[in-house]
Design a protein around this motif. Structure first.
Motif, PDB file in Angstrom:
ATOM      1  N   GLY A   1       0.823  -1.195   0.000  1.00  0.00           N
ATOM      2  CA  GLY A   1       0.000   0.000   0.000  1.00  0.00           C
ATOM      3  C   GLY A   1       0.857   1.245   0.000  1.00  0.00           C
ATOM      4  N   PRO A   2       0.247   2.413   0.170  1.00  0.00           N
ATOM      5  CA  PRO A   2       1.008   3.671   0.163  1.00  0.00           C
ATOM      6  C   PRO A   2       2.100   3.678   1.227  1.00  0.00           C
ATOM      7  CG  PRO A   2      -1.360   4.091   0.078  1.00  0.00           C
ATOM      8  CD  PRO A   2      -1.198   2.634   0.349  1.00  0.00           C
ATOM      9  N   LYS A   3       3.199   4.348   0.923  1.00  0.00           N
ATOM     10  CA  LYS A   3       4.328   4.402   1.850  1.00  0.00           C
ATOM     11  C   LYS A   3       3.997   5.227   3.088  1.00  0.00           C
ATOM     12  CE  LYS A   3       7.839   4.066  -1.792  1.00  0.00           C
ATOM     13  NZ  LYS A   3       8.917   4.811  -2.502  1.00  0.00           N
ATOM     14  N   LEU A   4       4.513   4.745   4.215  1.00  0.00           N
ATOM     15  CA  LEU A   4       4.396   5.449   5.490  1.00  0.00           C
ATOM     16  C   LEU A   4       5.750   5.362   6.179  1.00  0.00           C
ATOM     17  CD1 LEU A   4       1.573   4.830   8.157  1.00  0.00           C
ATOM     18  CD2 LEU A   4       3.859   5.575   8.717  1.00  0.00           C
ATOM     19  N   GLY A   5       6.388   6.500   6.374  1.00  0.00           N
ATOM     20  CA  GLY A   5       7.686   6.515   7.044  1.00  0.00           C
ATOM     21  C   GLY A   5       7.542   6.614   8.543  1.00  0.00           C
ATOM     22  N   PHE A   6       8.433   5.944   9.272  1.00  0.00           N
ATOM     23  CA  PHE A   6       8.411   5.996  10.738  1.00  0.00           C
ATOM     24  C   PHE A   6       9.800   6.312  11.264  1.00  0.00           C
ATOM     25  CE2 PHE A   6       8.825   3.681  14.902  1.00  0.00           C
ATOM     26  CZ  PHE A   6       8.052   4.564  15.631  1.00  0.00           C
ATOM     27  N   LEU A   7       9.894   7.391  12.048  1.00  0.00           N
ATOM     28  CA  LEU A   7      11.127   7.771  12.744  1.00  0.00           C
ATOM     29  C   LEU A   7      10.910   7.508  14.224  1.00  0.00           C
ATOM     30  CD1 LEU A   7      11.928  11.158  10.941  1.00  0.00           C
ATOM     31  CD2 LEU A   7      12.726   8.857  10.347  1.00  0.00           C
ATOM     32  N   ALA A   8      11.647   6.548  14.774  1.00  0.00           N
ATOM     33  CA  ALA A   8      11.397   6.059  16.128  1.00  0.00           C
ATOM     34  C   ALA A   8      11.851   7.056  17.195  1.00  0.00           C
ATOM     35  CB  ALA A   8      12.096   4.719  16.336  1.00  0.00           C
ATOM     36  N   GLY A   9      11.410   6.787  18.420  1.00  0.00           N
ATOM     37  CA  GLY A   9      11.731   7.632  19.553  1.00  0.00           C
ATOM     38  C   GLY A   9      12.975   7.187  20.288  1.00  0.00           C
ATOM     39  N   LEU A  10      13.125   7.646  21.516  1.00  0.00           N
ATOM     40  CA  LEU A  10      14.266   7.280  22.349  1.00  0.00           C
ATOM     41  C   LEU A  10      14.438   5.769  22.374  1.00  0.00           C
ATOM     42  CD1 LEU A  10      13.610   9.797  25.242  1.00  0.00           C
ATOM     43  CD2 LEU A  10      15.665   9.760  23.819  1.00  0.00           C
ATOM     44  N   GLY A  11      15.670   5.320  22.231  1.00  0.00           N
ATOM     45  CA  GLY A  11      15.946   3.887  22.156  1.00  0.00           C
ATOM     46  C   GLY A  11      15.963   3.349  20.750  1.00  0.00           C
TER      47      GLY A  11
ATOM     48  N   PRO B   1      21.094   7.986  12.589  1.00  0.00           N
ATOM     49  CA  PRO B   1      22.512   7.784  12.899  1.00  0.00           C
ATOM     50  C   PRO B   1      22.749   7.623  14.398  1.00  0.00           C
ATOM     51  CG  PRO B   1      22.263   9.518  11.266  1.00  0.00           C
ATOM     52  CD  PRO B   1      20.873   9.178  11.743  1.00  0.00           C
ATOM     53  N   GLY B   2      23.528   6.606  14.748  1.00  0.00           N
ATOM     54  CA  GLY B   2      23.869   6.357  16.139  1.00  0.00           C
ATOM     55  C   GLY B   2      22.913   5.448  16.869  1.00  0.00           C
ATOM     56  N   TYR B   3      21.716   5.284  16.342  1.00  0.00           N
ATOM     57  CA  TYR B   3      20.724   4.407  16.956  1.00  0.00           C
ATOM     58  C   TYR B   3      20.943   2.971  16.486  1.00  0.00           C
ATOM     59  CZ  TYR B   3      18.261   8.535  18.580  1.00  0.00           C
ATOM     60  OH  TYR B   3      17.938   9.695  19.218  1.00  0.00           O
ATOM     61  N   PRO B   4      20.279   1.986  17.110  1.00  0.00           N
ATOM     62  CA  PRO B   4      20.437   0.611  16.635  1.00  0.00           C
ATOM     63  C   PRO B   4      20.187   0.537  15.125  1.00  0.00           C
ATOM     64  CG  PRO B   4      19.235   0.622  18.705  1.00  0.00           C
ATOM     65  CD  PRO B   4      19.398   2.060  18.304  1.00  0.00           C
ATOM     66  N   GLY B   5      21.162  -0.010  14.422  1.00  0.00           N
ATOM     67  CA  GLY B   5      21.084  -0.053  12.970  1.00  0.00           C
ATOM     68  C   GLY B   5      21.673   1.158  12.291  1.00  0.00           C
TER      69      GLY B   5
ATOM     70  N   TRP C   1      26.035  -5.309  22.964  1.00  0.00           N
ATOM     71  CA  TRP C   1      24.700  -4.721  22.957  1.00  0.00           C
ATOM     72  C   TRP C   1      24.549  -3.551  23.934  1.00  0.00           C
ATOM     73  CZ3 TRP C   1      21.140  -3.918  19.770  1.00  0.00           C
ATOM     74  CH2 TRP C   1      19.894  -3.442  20.196  1.00  0.00           C
ATOM     75  N   PRO C   2      24.999  -3.645  25.181  1.00  0.00           N
ATOM     76  CA  PRO C   2      24.886  -2.479  26.077  1.00  0.00           C
ATOM     77  C   PRO C   2      25.606  -1.255  25.517  1.00  0.00           C
ATOM     78  CG  PRO C   2      25.397  -4.445  27.333  1.00  0.00           C
ATOM     79  CD  PRO C   2      25.548  -4.813  25.889  1.00  0.00           C
ATOM     80  N   ILE C   3      26.691  -1.470  24.803  1.00  0.00           N
ATOM     81  CA  ILE C   3      27.413  -0.354  24.203  1.00  0.00           C
ATOM     82  C   ILE C   3      26.554   0.305  23.122  1.00  0.00           C
ATOM     83  CG2 ILE C   3      29.450   0.291  22.850  1.00  0.00           C
ATOM     84  CD1 ILE C   3      30.924  -2.035  24.223  1.00  0.00           C
ATOM     85  N   GLU C   4      25.840  -0.512  22.339  1.00  0.00           N
ATOM     86  CA  GLU C   4      24.957   0.031  21.308  1.00  0.00           C
ATOM     87  C   GLU C   4      23.860   0.901  21.916  1.00  0.00           C
ATOM     88  OE1 GLU C   4      23.569  -1.916  17.873  1.00  0.00           O
ATOM     89  OE2 GLU C   4      24.954  -3.589  18.052  1.00  0.00           O
ATOM     90  N   MET C   5      23.304   0.461  23.048  1.00  0.00           N
ATOM     91  CA  MET C   5      22.240   1.237  23.666  1.00  0.00           C
ATOM     92  C   MET C   5      22.762   2.533  24.277  1.00  0.00           C
ATOM     93  SD  MET C   5      19.751  -0.377  22.657  1.00  0.00           S
ATOM     94  CE  MET C   5      18.632   0.861  23.287  1.00  0.00           C
ATOM     95  N   VAL C   6      23.967   2.498  24.817  1.00  0.00           N
ATOM     96  CA  VAL C   6      24.591   3.735  25.312  1.00  0.00           C
ATOM     97  C   VAL C   6      24.828   4.681  24.136  1.00  0.00           C
ATOM     98  CG1 VAL C   6      26.681   4.713  26.320  1.00  0.00           C
ATOM     99  CG2 VAL C   6      25.619   2.700  27.353  1.00  0.00           C
ATOM    100  N   ARG C   7      25.230   4.122  23.010  1.00  0.00           N
ATOM    101  CA  ARG C   7      25.455   4.933  21.802  1.00  0.00           C
ATOM    102  C   ARG C   7      24.148   5.605  21.363  1.00  0.00           C
ATOM    103  NH1 ARG C   7      27.244   1.080  17.846  1.00  0.00           N
ATOM    104  NH2 ARG C   7      29.239   1.188  18.949  1.00  0.00           N
ATOM    105  N   ALA C   8      23.042   4.893  21.454  1.00  0.00           N
ATOM    106  CA  ALA C   8      21.752   5.475  21.076  1.00  0.00           C
ATOM    107  C   ALA C   8      21.404   6.649  21.981  1.00  0.00           C
ATOM    108  CB  ALA C   8      20.659   4.414  21.132  1.00  0.00           C
TER     109      ALA C   8
END
Length: 260
Positions: free
Chosen positions: A24-34, A58-62, A170-177
């Motif tokens: 269907g039509p595109k819907l973009g999602f920009l996530a919140g904290l975390g 940038p900097g968030y998971p992924g 993984w904890p390092i990734e979350m601190v990075r976020a």
């Protein structure tokens, strides 16, 4: 349920993961904290009728370490503009939450042709001395879950190591976020967005959890009163700052109705 499709785009020389699912039509999602450590039931609900595209900031998971070269708010805004362009979201509906909500609002204000309709879930960007926001970066770790969600277990489930994650890394990734969000929104999430909200002409839905412990629910009206386009405010019962974690079905219904 089938997993989302994973692709990658390059922003300022750093890779950013892009998840997509649905039709269907595109819907973009920009996530919140975390950010998005994992695909969410909320996104599955949206993907029943829409093609959901969720790029990692940038900097968030992924999102690798791309936040390290973003030194100003303008740097962040332009990085998000690149994400919108490179993921094919220019001109589509855009949903943003928390920190992602602030960037979604910036896109609609500064690049109005890039956003058809806009939905915001407790976006950052404003500050009222009479009702100050809580500082999510100055909290003891055991207090964070209750700040993020009415049901703290929902936050714990979001940030727990996803399948295949390195337990040491993984904890390092979350601190990075958290560091990435702080680089973009310190102090207290105030980017003086009120100066640009009047440029938004896209029809806008503002959603706010009635138990938001970071940004007072009264901020919903502050946002809506400054936006030029047709704007509607809806509260989300029994939901905290990340209302899409607490109440995925009711938030998805409101978003889909707005974007219809």
């Amino acid at each position: 349920m089938p997993a989302p499709t994973t692709t990658t785009v390059e922003i300022n020389g750093f890779p950013c993961r892009v998840w997509s699912k649905g039709s269907g039509p595109k819907l973009g999602f920009l996530a919140g904290l975390g950010g998005l450590p994992r695909w969410l039931p909320f996104l599955d609900r949206l993907a029943e009728t829409r093609t959901v595209i969720a790029p990692s900031l940038p900097g968030y998971p992924g999102g690798s370490t791309g936040h390290t070269v973003l030194d100003t708010h303008l740097d962040w805004v332009l990085a998000v503009r690149q994400l919108i362009d490179k993921t094919g979201l220019a001109g589509a509906d855009l949903l943003g939450a928390s920190v992602g909500g602030a960037f979604a609002a910036e896109m609609a204000a500064i690049f109005p042709g890039h956003v058809r309709k806009l939905a915001l879930i407790a976006p950052f960007g404003l500050f009222d001395e009479a009702e100050p926001a809580a500082d999510p970066w100055a909290q003891r770790r055991d207090n964070v879950a209750a700040l993020m969600c009415a049901d703290g277990a929902k936050w714990q489930a979001l940030v727990s190591p996803p399948e295949g994650a390195n337990s040491i890394e993984w904890p390092i990734e979350m601190v990075r976020a958290s560091e990435a969000a702080a680089r973009a929104f310190w102090p207290l999430g105030n980017t003086h967005l009120e100066k640009r909200l009047g440029l938004i002409k896209a029809p806008t839905l503002v959603l706010w959890g009635d138990k938001d412990a970071i940004l007072p629910p009264s901020y919903a009206k502050k946002f809506a009163s400054r936006i030029n386009g047709n704007t509607r405010v809806e509260g989300v019962a029994d939901a905290g700052h990340l209302a899409y974690l607490d109440q995925p079905d009711s938030v998805a219904r409101a978003v889909l109705a707005h974007f219809a």
